[in-house]
Design a protein around this motif. Structure first.
Motif, PDB file in Angstrom:
ATOM      1  N   PRO A  76     -27.715  83.500  76.917  1.00  0.00           N
ATOM      2  CA  PRO A  76     -28.219  83.138  78.257  1.00  0.00           C
ATOM      3  C   PRO A  76     -27.610  81.837  78.758  1.00  0.00           C
ATOM      4  N   GLU A  79     -24.593  80.628  77.963  1.00  0.00           N
ATOM      5  CA  GLU A  79     -23.188  80.861  78.330  1.00  0.00           C
ATOM      6  C   GLU A  79     -23.104  81.565  79.672  1.00  0.00           C
ATOM      7  N   LEU A  80     -24.053  82.450  79.925  1.00  0.00           N
ATOM      8  CA  LEU A  80     -24.033  83.155  81.206  1.00  0.00           C
ATOM      9  C   LEU A  80     -24.259  82.186  82.359  1.00  0.00           C
ATOM     10  N   ARG A  81     -25.008  81.094  82.061  1.00  0.00           N
ATOM     11  CA  ARG A  81     -25.242  80.105  83.109  1.00  0.00           C
ATOM     12  C   ARG A  81     -24.164  79.039  83.150  1.00  0.00           C
ATOM     13  N   GLY A  82     -23.196  79.113  82.242  1.00  0.00           N
ATOM     14  CA  GLY A  82     -22.147  78.107  82.216  1.00  0.00           C
ATOM     15  C   GLY A  82     -22.595  76.803  81.590  1.00  0.00           C
ATOM     16  N   ASP A  83     -23.613  76.847  80.722  1.00  0.00           N
ATOM     17  CA  ASP A  83     -24.136  75.635  80.090  1.00  0.00           C
ATOM     18  C   ASP A  83     -23.181  75.178  78.983  1.00  0.00           C
ATOM     19  N   SER A  84     -22.669  73.949  79.105  1.00  0.00           N
ATOM     20  CA  SER A  84     -21.676  73.491  78.125  1.00  0.00           C
ATOM     21  C   SER A  84     -22.321  73.075  76.810  1.00  0.00           C
ATOM     22  N   ARG A  96     -25.637  76.682  87.194  1.00  0.00           N
ATOM     23  CA  ARG A  96     -24.336  76.699  87.842  1.00  0.00           C
ATOM     24  C   ARG A  96     -23.604  77.937  87.320  1.00  0.00           C
ATOM     25  N   PRO A  97     -22.721  78.462  88.092  1.00  0.00           N
ATOM     26  CA  PRO A  97     -22.086  79.713  87.671  1.00  0.00           C
ATOM     27  C   PRO A  97     -21.302  79.522  86.379  1.00  0.00           C
ATOM     28  N   ALA A  98     -21.309  80.557  85.541  1.00  0.00           N
ATOM     29  CA  ALA A  98     -20.566  80.482  84.283  1.00  0.00           C
ATOM     30  C   ALA A  98     -19.084  80.450  84.577  1.00  0.00           C
ATOM     31  N   LEU A 108     -30.893  89.253  80.217  1.00  0.00           N
ATOM     32  CA  LEU A 108     -30.696  87.828  79.963  1.00  0.00           C
ATOM     33  C   LEU A 108     -30.066  87.101  81.144  1.00  0.00           C
ATOM     34  N   GLN A 149     -20.319  89.509  85.988  1.00  0.00           N
ATOM     35  CA  GLN A 149     -20.161  88.988  84.636  1.00  0.00           C
ATOM     36  C   GLN A 149     -20.019  90.124  83.622  1.00  0.00           C
TER      37      GLN A 149
END
Lengths: 244, 859
Positions: A107, A109-114, B11-13, B307, B313
């Motif tokens: 989840p 990674e899908l949000r782009g969380d580093s 923020r977008p992946a 999820l 995506q």
């Protein structure tokens, strides 16, 4: 806050027209632990699907923190799920080709969380699997898989978590531990928990119980407990219309 | 754990984490996906090999063009050099060009020491020859001595044929020469040409002494020019009018290069069709396999949707997996193609006019990989876009989410993808076809075949349902029921197998028909040795020799050389200059070697009109001529038209009264134009004769005696020709067999994909049956029934389609007759059926490996 307004769900099955949910309405404040119970075919899973934005009702609407899920496109609902919703399933539903750490990261990674990896490690340690990070689901027991699933469900700091029969595939002791974990996380994070189950013993641990029968809400304790702890009881009303 | 209110803003992946997720998610299925995508590998291999080799040959032609052509400009005349032509050559010399001549003609070479004779292609050359490139000899360095005396250099095959050695004498016509060595490397000639017409080089100074080029003899007169400066094309253009007036033909190096490279391009386009077909077959395999792979991903996609994964995506994750595996599949194909490319010179090197230096051709490799990847993705997209519609609800319940599936034409993305596939097929065909008509014919053929196969699959399912009888054995009933029940693999297997059978069998039928045309030539005709260039005053002498050896003529015919002067009163120049006319230039410009007789020969059949033997021309009338049907079409003449012929300076007017079909495959004395005797009896003529000698030594004795008395008379041993043709046809047969095996090999990964597509379901089902008490034998027989029926229908449907495809190609593209090779076609169909059953049983063997518990846990 989660609001269900007049939810109705109907299906056409061959020449039959089936009503699975009939005009269901309730409000669940933030931070509540709610159990939805009912016999097989009562519409519990259908209701869960609607509340989580996985499906759309025939009539009525669902508001999650004032956002009308029923007015959104599928992708908008997906994005909202990624931000605010967590899931725990009966059959765990881990991605079989990812290890425990990677499953929890999804989840994020899908949000782009580093910081996905760091957060995922933290969560797995919290659920007692800090030493199983690189294990695949096939290498974990049922209870361990469910704990990974719980860690994943909490990874995006959801406002609400839906659990569909989370102990259905587990033995009694393991199931109890799982529910205790959910309760702890609920207390720590203030996440609303909506638990769907046919196990009344499990359901009684919740703060509120909503009972469904034949697509209708027949009981809503709305904060007061129901019955007593002890024997494991299940709702055994006869199977009605198509539900689960 | 942090409270929900502290969640960071979404923020977008970025693509990188998604690609990382895609890579990790593909872990356990990478090999399967690679297997499916590598269905296109063989097609890529064929394209890379063919295009790379063609590129190598073209580059070698360009690098060696001067040596190949022999000069910057090549001049040719028809009947020998005249003062006018020589003065034009002198003008070139005045502009700084070096010019050397070559006269080539056929003649018998006779070795007195061994009493052997052979037909040779004599090349009388000037001292500066060759202007480019080097001729090497054995012993080394003998080329420099060619003009020092009456010396000759021979092709090794001619040395062997004459059983001669260095130092021996060889007679050419009325002159003797010394053999000073054999030829090793001669620029510009393919090695195989020497088998049919071995060369003999001599100095042009002594050509007249041989007295071989006399009236009626054929010779080729060329002059090669090496320019010191300037562009050959411009120089020729500046003198074009005078060249035309003098009938001096000039070909520059650029024109020659483009002629050769055009031929090479045509050949590679034709062979490239094999690669295109392989790619398309591979695409079908990709579609089946990826479809199976997608089915297994539905659960994971549902989880991802729960999820928070958006449609974009999800598609990014799975399309990127397909791209990577497609690239790998294409790379494997390219590597294989490069390997084949390096083998090709060994197989066909000696029919090429250049020494080919083989090296990887980046453009061909890149294009092959790009086409392969494109086709793989286009066909993979069809099943992949189904992932868009996976509902997150399926994570809650595995069954269908309740919403009815839309028909594809109501779903814009599926319409687009189907259009993309159709356009890809058309685009692929366009890369090789000569014109739009061919492109659409090819694409239409593919589409039609797929439609017929899909209909066959539906028919099989329908028939299976109707035909099923309760009284049949259980294992057969179960196998037959598998053909029509939900989730059946009938369509995918019949489509893959049938398409594969169609393509493989069509390829084989076309190639074998073309080869049959070649090998059907009947060399045993009525004679096995031909004599030609017999002068009129030599006829009696040759008759005595033939009679003296107690041999019989199978035929002896007069030959008169002539050209077309005019048709229906319009001169050839007029006809050639009028661009609205459609006569073929070759028919108007060529020199005809015609005959006259009163009877139709055994190799001819009158198609139109009447033979002049039936209605001879009255005295004073216009003599009649009978034309071969293709020449008549090329000249656009019909019955009753008049043709005026220039017979060595004298004009002879004739009327066309019949056309003939000639069996050119009977190796006898056949002619384009046959005249009524009254037309040509008085014309200067030579004679050709066909004689039957019982064995090789009788042939040799006859040839020797004739050439000793009449050195100008050339002869050809037809058994030698037969052996050479047999060698060529053996090579062609080997090449065809290789292509056939390659084609069958193409079918394997495709079939595997199609059968593997439902392997998991089959295994689960088989395990369930095992749990319920079925034995290994029973389960095997169930699978066998199903795959046998699929195999029979698929390969039969493909085979029937292939007869239609081969007939169309042979009739409209190659203009050859079609003979259905039933035995071979049935053999291929049988092999493919066996392949299907084997792959099916192989794929199902996991039933016997898995325990029921493991399989049931997996459900």
């Amino acid at each position: 806050m989660l609001v269900a307004q007049g939810l109705t769900k109907e299906f056409d099955s061959g020449s039959h027209h089936l009503t699975v949910l009939r005009d269901v309405s309730f409000t669940i404040p933030q931070g509540t632990f709610v159990a939805i119970v009912g016999p097989s075919g009562s519409g519990k899973t259908t209701l869960l699907g609607l509340l989580a934005g996985l499906d759309t009702p025939t009539r009525g609407r669902v508001l999650l923190d004032d956002a009308d899920l029923t007015a959104m496109t599928e992708d908008e609902r997906a994005k909202l799920r990624g931000q605010k919703v967590g899931f725990v399933f009966q059959s765990f539903q881990l991605i079989p080709t990812l290890n425990a750490l990677e499953n929890v990261q999804v989840p994020l990674e899908l949000r782009g969380d580093s910081g996905a990896s760091h957060r995922a490690t933290e969560l797995l340690q919290r659920v007692g699997l800090g030493d199983r990070l690189d294990h695949l689901p096939s290498q974990l027991s049922g209870g361990e898989q469910q704990r990974v699933a719980i860690a994943r469900a909490f990874s995006n700091r959801p406002g609400i978590l839906f659990a569909d029969e989370p102990t259905g595939n587990l033995d009694g002791a393991t199931g109890t531990r799982i529910v205790e974990l959910l309760e702890e996380l609920n207390r720590e994070s203030g996440t609303t928990i909506v638990l769907v189950t046919h196990d009344l013993t499990l359901a009684r641990r919740a703060q509120r119980l909503i009972r469904l029968a034949d697509g209708l809400v027949v009981e809503d304790t709305n904060g007061s407990g129901v019955g007593g702890r002890g024997s494991r009881e299940t709702a055994t009303q006869p199977a009605g219309a198509l539900g689960e | 754990m942090n409270s929900p209110r502290e969640s960071p803003d979404p923020r977008p992946a970025t693509r990188a984490p998604l690609l990382g997720l895609a890579w990790r998610e593909s872990r356990s299925t990478r090999r399967k996906l690679l297997l499916y995508m590598s269905s296109i590998s063989l097609g890529v291999a064929a394209l890379v090999a063919i295009d790379s080799f063609a590129g190598n040959v073209t580059r070698s032609v360009r690098e060696q063009s001067r040596a190949l052509v022999g000069g910057d400009v090549v001049f040719s005349v028809r009947n020998g050099w005249t003062p006018t032509t020589d003065s034009l050559l002198d003008e070139f010399k005045a502009r700084g060009a070096v010019i050397t001549k070559q006269t080539a003609f056929a003649s018998m070479a006779y070795a007195p020491r061994t009493n052997a004779t052979r037909l040779a292609q004599v090349r009388a050359v000037g001292e500066a020859y060759p202007l480019y490139g080097t001729i090497t000899t054995r012993p080394a360095g003998e080329w420099a001595r060619l003009h020092e005396g009456r010396n000759v250099l021979l092709d090794p095959s001619l040395m062997i044929g004459l059983d001669a050695r260095v130092g021996d004498t060889v007679s050419l016509g009325y002159q003797s020469f010394e053999i000073i060595g054999s030829l090793d490397q001669v620029p510009g000639d393919p090695g195989m040409a020497a088998a049919m017409a071995p060369r003999l080089f001599m100095s042009e100074k002594y050509m007249a002494d041989t007295k071989l080029l006399i009236t009626g003899s054929r010779g080729e007169y060329d002059a090669y020019a090496k320019l010191s400066s300037g562009s050959p094309d411009e120089m020729v253009k500046s003198l074009q009018t005078r060249l035309d007036t003098a009938q001096l033909r000039a070909r520059t190096i650029r024109q020659q290069e483009s002629n050769i490279t055009e031929d090479i391009t045509d050949m590679s386009n034709f062979l490239g069709l094999v690669g295109i077909i392989a790619l398309l077959l591979g695409g079908v395999g990709v579609a089946s396999g990826v479809n199976a792979w997608v089915m297994r991903k539905i659960d994971t996609v549902a989880i991802l949707r729960c999820l928070g994964a958006t449609t974009r995506q999800v598609m990014t994750i799975y399309i990127s997996q397909a791209v990577v595996m497609g690239l790998l599949g294409a790379a494997i194909g390219a590597a294989l193609g490069i390997g084949i490319q390096f083998l090709l010179p060994g197989v066909i090197g000696d029919v090429l006019p250049v020494d080919v230096s083989v090296r990887p051709e980046p453009r061909a490799i890149g294009m092959g990989m790009l086409l392969g990847l494109w086709i793989a993705l286009a066909f993979a997209l069809r099943p992949l876009i189904a992932l868009r519609r996976v509902s997150p609800l399926q994570a809650l319940r595995r069954s269908d989410d309740g919403s009815p599936a839309r028909k594809w034409w109501r779903d814009p993305p599926r319409v687009i993808v189907n259009l993309l596939v159709a356009l890809s097929v058309i685009g692929l065909a366009a890369t090789r076809a000569e014109d739009l008509q061919e492109t659409f014919a090819f694409s239409g053929g593919i589409a039609g075949s797929l439609a017929v196969l899909a209909a066959s699959a539906a028919l099989l399912s329908f028939t299976a349902r109707r035909a099923l009888r309760g009284g049949w054995p259980y294992v057969v009933r179960q196998g037959v029921a598998n053909l029509y029940r939900p989730g059946n693999q009938t369509r995918s297997v019949v489509l893959s197998l049938g398409f594969g059978a169609f393509l493989v069998t069509t390829l084989y039928l076309v190639q074998s028909n073309l080869l049959a045309t070649f090998t059907r030539a009947e060399f045993n005709a009525r004679g096995n040795v031909v004599f030609f260039d017999i002068q009129e005053d030599q006829v009696k002498g040759i008759d005595s020799i033939v009679a003296g050896q107690q041999r019989d003529y199978a035929a002896r015919v007069p030959i008169v050389t002539m050209r077309v002067a005019s048709i229906n009163g319009h001169s050839v120049q007029e006809l050639m200059g009028d661009t609205t006319r459609r006569e073929s230039p070759w028919a108007l410009r060529r020199e005809y070697r015609s005959t006259y007789r009163s009877e139709v020969s055994g190799t001819e059949k009158i198609l139109k009109g009447k033979w002049f033997g039936e209605q001879p021309t009255p005295p004073g009338g216009v003599p009649q001529v009978s034309l071969e049907t293709e020449v008549a079409n090329a000249m656009r003449v019909s019955l009753g038209d008049t043709i005026t012929w220039n017979v060595q300076g004298v004009e002879v007017r004739t009327v066309v009264t019949s056309t003939r079909e000639v069996n050119w495959q009977r190796f006898e004395l056949n002619f384009f134009a046959v005249f009524e005797p009254v037309a040509l009896e008085q014309a200067p003529k030579t004679f050709a004769a066909l004689v039957m000698a019982p064995d090789d030594s009788a042939v040799a004795m006859l040839q020797r005696d004739v050439v000793r008395h009449y050195p100008n008379v050339a002869s050809l041993d037809l058994s030698l020709v037969r052996r050479t043709v047999a060698e060529i046809s053996n090579r062609a047969t080997t090449a065809i067999r290789f292509l056939a095996i390659f084609s069958l090999a193409m079918a394997v990964p495709v079939l595997f994909s199609a059968v593997s597509a439902t392997r998991r379901d089959r295994v689960r089902e088989g395990v369930l049956l095992k749990t319920l008490g079925a034995t290994r034998r029973q389960i095997t027989r169930i699978m066998f029934s199903e795959y046998a029926l699929l195999g029979v229908l698929g390969s039969l449907a493909g085979m029937i389609l292939s007869f239609g495809g081969a007939w169309l190609l042979l009739r409209y593209v190659f203009e050859r007759p079609f003979e259905p090779a039933f035995l071979e076609a049935v053999t291929i169909a049988g092999l493919l059926m066996l392949l299907t059953v084997s792959i099916g049983l192989l794929a199902g063997r996991d039933v016997f490996k898995e325990t029921p518990m493991a399989a049931l846990r997996d459900t």
